[in-house]
Design a protein around this motif. Structure first.
Motif, short mmCIF file in Angstrom:
data_model
loop_
_atom_site.label_atom_id
_atom_site.label_comp_id
_atom_site.label_asym_id
_atom_site.label_seq_id
_atom_site.Cartn_x
_atom_site.Cartn_y
_atom_site.Cartn_z
N ASN A 21 38.29 84.72 44.03
CA ASN A 21 39.00 83.50 44.43
C ASN A 21 38.91 82.43 43.33
OD1 ASN A 21 40.01 84.44 46.78
ND2 ASN A 21 38.65 83.27 48.13
N ARG A 22 39.24 82.81 42.11
CA ARG A 22 39.31 81.93 40.95
C ARG A 22 37.94 81.34 40.58
NH1 ARG A 22 42.60 77.43 40.93
NH2 ARG A 22 42.06 77.01 43.06
N MET A 23 36.86 82.03 40.91
CA MET A 23 35.54 81.56 40.53
C MET A 23 34.68 82.75 40.13
SD MET A 23 33.18 79.03 42.73
CE MET A 23 31.50 78.80 42.24
N ALA A 24 33.95 82.61 39.01
CA ALA A 24 33.14 83.72 38.55
C ALA A 24 31.95 83.94 39.48
CB ALA A 24 32.66 83.46 37.12
N ARG A 30 37.07 85.71 33.06
CA ARG A 30 37.84 84.96 32.06
C ARG A 30 37.05 84.85 30.77
NH1 ARG A 30 41.13 79.46 32.97
NH2 ARG A 30 41.96 79.93 30.94
N SER A 87 32.79 81.11 33.30
CA SER A 87 33.24 79.93 34.05
C SER A 87 33.41 78.73 33.13
CB SER A 87 32.23 79.60 35.14
OG SER A 87 31.10 78.99 34.57
N PRO A 142 34.90 76.34 30.40
CA PRO A 142 36.14 76.08 29.67
C PRO A 142 35.94 76.09 28.15
CG PRO A 142 35.93 74.57 31.50
CD PRO A 142 34.63 75.30 31.40
N TRP A 171 36.09 79.66 27.07
CA TRP A 171 37.43 80.26 27.06
C TRP A 171 38.17 79.92 25.78
CZ3 TRP A 171 38.80 77.41 32.21
CH2 TRP A 171 38.02 77.93 33.25
N HIS A 172 38.00 78.68 25.32
CA HIS A 172 38.87 78.19 24.26
C HIS A 172 38.21 78.18 22.90
CE1 HIS A 172 41.93 77.25 27.14
NE2 HIS A 172 41.04 76.63 27.89
N ARG A 180 30.24 70.46 27.19
CA ARG A 180 30.95 69.27 27.65
C ARG A 180 30.50 68.82 29.04
NH1 ARG A 180 31.02 68.16 23.63
NH2 ARG A 180 32.58 68.19 22.00
N ILE A 233 30.53 70.19 32.08
CA ILE A 233 31.50 70.38 33.15
C ILE A 233 30.82 70.99 34.37
CG2 ILE A 233 33.77 71.39 33.70
CD1 ILE A 233 34.40 71.33 30.75
N PHE A 234 29.66 71.59 34.18
CA PHE A 234 28.81 72.11 35.26
C PHE A 234 29.42 73.29 36.00
CE2 PHE A 234 26.96 67.93 34.64
CZ PHE A 234 25.62 68.22 34.65
N ASN A 235 30.45 73.94 35.42
CA ASN A 235 30.98 75.15 36.04
C ASN A 235 29.93 76.25 36.05
OD1 ASN A 235 33.46 74.19 36.68
ND2 ASN A 235 34.61 75.45 35.25
N GLU A 238 27.62 75.97 38.98
CA GLU A 238 28.25 76.38 40.24
C GLU A 238 28.41 77.89 40.32
OE1 GLU A 238 29.18 74.15 42.52
OE2 GLU A 238 29.11 72.26 41.40
N ALA A 239 28.64 78.53 39.16
CA ALA A 239 28.95 79.95 39.16
C ALA A 239 27.71 80.83 39.25
CB ALA A 239 29.76 80.32 37.92
N LYS A 247 43.58 78.29 36.58
CA LYS A 247 43.12 79.64 36.90
C LYS A 247 41.67 79.62 37.36
CE LYS A 247 46.04 81.82 33.45
NZ LYS A 247 45.93 82.20 32.03
N TYR A 248 41.09 78.46 37.45
CA TYR A 248 39.69 78.41 37.86
C TYR A 248 39.48 77.38 38.96
CZ TYR A 248 34.80 79.36 37.50
OH TYR A 248 33.54 79.77 37.80
N ALA A 249 38.60 77.70 39.90
CA ALA A 249 38.33 76.78 41.01
C ALA A 249 37.79 75.45 40.48
CB ALA A 249 37.31 77.42 41.95
N HIS A 283 35.56 71.97 40.66
CA HIS A 283 34.34 71.43 41.25
C HIS A 283 34.27 69.95 40.89
CE1 HIS A 283 33.11 75.50 42.10
NE2 HIS A 283 33.33 75.82 40.85
N GLY A 313 32.28 68.57 38.90
CA GLY A 313 32.12 68.44 37.46
C GLY A 313 33.44 68.54 36.71
N THR A 314 34.33 69.41 37.21
CA THR A 314 35.64 69.55 36.58
C THR A 314 36.43 68.26 36.67
OG1 THR A 314 35.57 71.68 37.70
CG2 THR A 314 37.52 71.20 36.41
N TRP A 358 34.98 65.58 34.43
CA TRP A 358 35.29 65.80 33.02
C TRP A 358 36.74 65.46 32.72
CZ3 TRP A 358 38.69 69.32 30.67
CH2 TRP A 358 38.57 69.42 29.29
#
Lengths: 233, 137
Positions: free
Chosen positions: A67-70, A92, A154, A156, A159-160, A202, A204-206, A209-210, B9-11, B13, B15-16, B19
């Motif tokens: 569901n779009r989350m690692a 990703r 997770s 960003p 990814w980039h 950065r 973002i704390f993904n 969460e993941a 493409k990503y859930a 949160h 933090g997102t 940012w």
């Protein structure tokens, strides 16, 4: 109860583009995503490719985008997600090999770059090197990492920026830097002080969460950057 | 060409969102600073230019824009404090609570400042007579 797994399929030998395919599966209380995938491969479509090994959240093979989350397929219960259609995609930030299988080589190459092993330079007696409970407490969280790659997938930044070390590798560096028995702090700090190291985070704390193991890689990243800065000034 | 927009493409949160808002307000503030330099440059030319520029700046559209500027500054600085606390090793475990504090505080400050900055003279006509409470500036 029924649920639908919407799986992103891609076979480089047949397909030019990835496409989604739906599978309806039986769900009971406690059925995990991995149970569902095994059901699909066993009963509905034998061509589906995915990695899995231990089924108990300790090998870290079955990480994927749920569901779009690692996260780990074996650690996520379908009923917990509270959605009728569950999208499953490959991680990703990694190259897809086939269906849900990705090439983890760059991930492990970055892990190797931070010297993920104990370096003990001073000769010791042939007894073990003891550590107090307080010293161990510093790394007790970081050593639970199972290297599933969810945190990096997770991120960003990951990814980039293909050079960015990623939360997993930096967490591993942190695990050895705070270890009282390790004696390669300077070398490791020099590695993570790279332009593609800790200062590229950065916040973002993904990753927090993941992480299926509830580790906080961002805290480790900031701890390392503070160590680098306090050594400099 | 395919546009790869991050975060579709990503859930999402907390933090997102923090940012993204930090990036957007940061970009907006750089944009504002260039305008600010341009305006200051024109203010110093002559007394007539000063009056003309001030007249332009008192236009209701600019006054409403100033509320947006206040929002950008307040959010960007409060979230900056949040990131600072994370970097200092105090806040990495409380980033979500801190994010909601930042949003709440920004909102309160923007409402308070917005009441002060809003061009209430817009409502200073027959249609709105008696509807605006007297304590507003």
């Amino acid at each position: 109860m029924k649920a639908i797994l919407r799986i992103k399929r891609f076979d480089p030998e047949k397909d030019r583009k990835a496409y989604n395919q739906d599978y309806e599966i039986d769900v009971q209380e406690g059925t995990t995503i991995l149970d569902g995938l095994i059901q699909v491969r066993g009963e509905l479509d034998g061509t589906l490719a995915f990695r899995r090994s231990c089924r108990s959240a300790i090998c870290g093979s079955c990480s994927m985008m749920i569901n779009r989350m690692a996260g780990l397929a074996c650690y996520t219960q379908i009923q917990e997600l509270r959605s009728k259609v569950i999208t499953l995609e490959p991680l990703r930030g990694y190259q897809v090999i086939r269906d849900l299988v990705v090439d983890m080589e760059p991930f492990f190459a970055k892990l190797k770059a931070v010297m993920p092993y104990m370096v003990h330079k001073t000769p010791t007696s042939d007894r073990e090197v003891p550590q107090s409970q307080e010293e161990h407490r510093l790394l007790s969280e970081a050593i639970t990492c199972i290297l599933c790659g969810s945190c990096s997938a997770s991120c960003p930044r990951y990814w980039h920026d293909e050079n960015y070390l990623g939360p997993a590798a930096i967490l591993k560096a942190y695990r050895f830097v705070v270890d009282s028995r390790d004696e390669a702090e300077e070398e490791r700090l020099a590695i993570v002080n790279d332009p593609s190291g800790v200062f590229r985070c950065r916040k973002i704390f993904n990753c927090v969460e993941a992480c299926p193991k509830k580790i906080n890689p961002t805290e480790a990243i900031t701890a390392l950057s503070r160590k680098i800065l306090s050594n400099k000034f | 060409m395919r546009l790869d927009i991050p975060f579709t493409k990503y859930a999402w949160h907390s933090g997102t969102i923090a940012w993204l808002l930090h990036r957007i307000t940061g970009g907006a503030l750089i944009f504002y600073l260039t305008i600010h330099v341009w305006v200051t440059h024109h203010l110093g030319k002559s007394p007539e230019a000063f009056d003309q520029m001030m007249k332009l700046l008192m236009h209701p559209a600019f006054r409403i824009g100033e509320i947006g500027l206040l929002a950008a500054i307040v959010y960007h600085s409060l979230n900056g404090v949040r990131i600072l606390l994370v970097d200092l090793g105090i806040g990495a475990r409380h980033q979500e609570q801190m994010f909601w504090w930042v949003i709440g505080l920004s909102f309160v400050l923007c409402v308070l400042g917005g009441i002060e900055l809003f061009p209430w003279q817009l409502f200073d006509n027959e249609i709105f007579k008696g509807l605006i409470p007297s304590w507003l500036p």
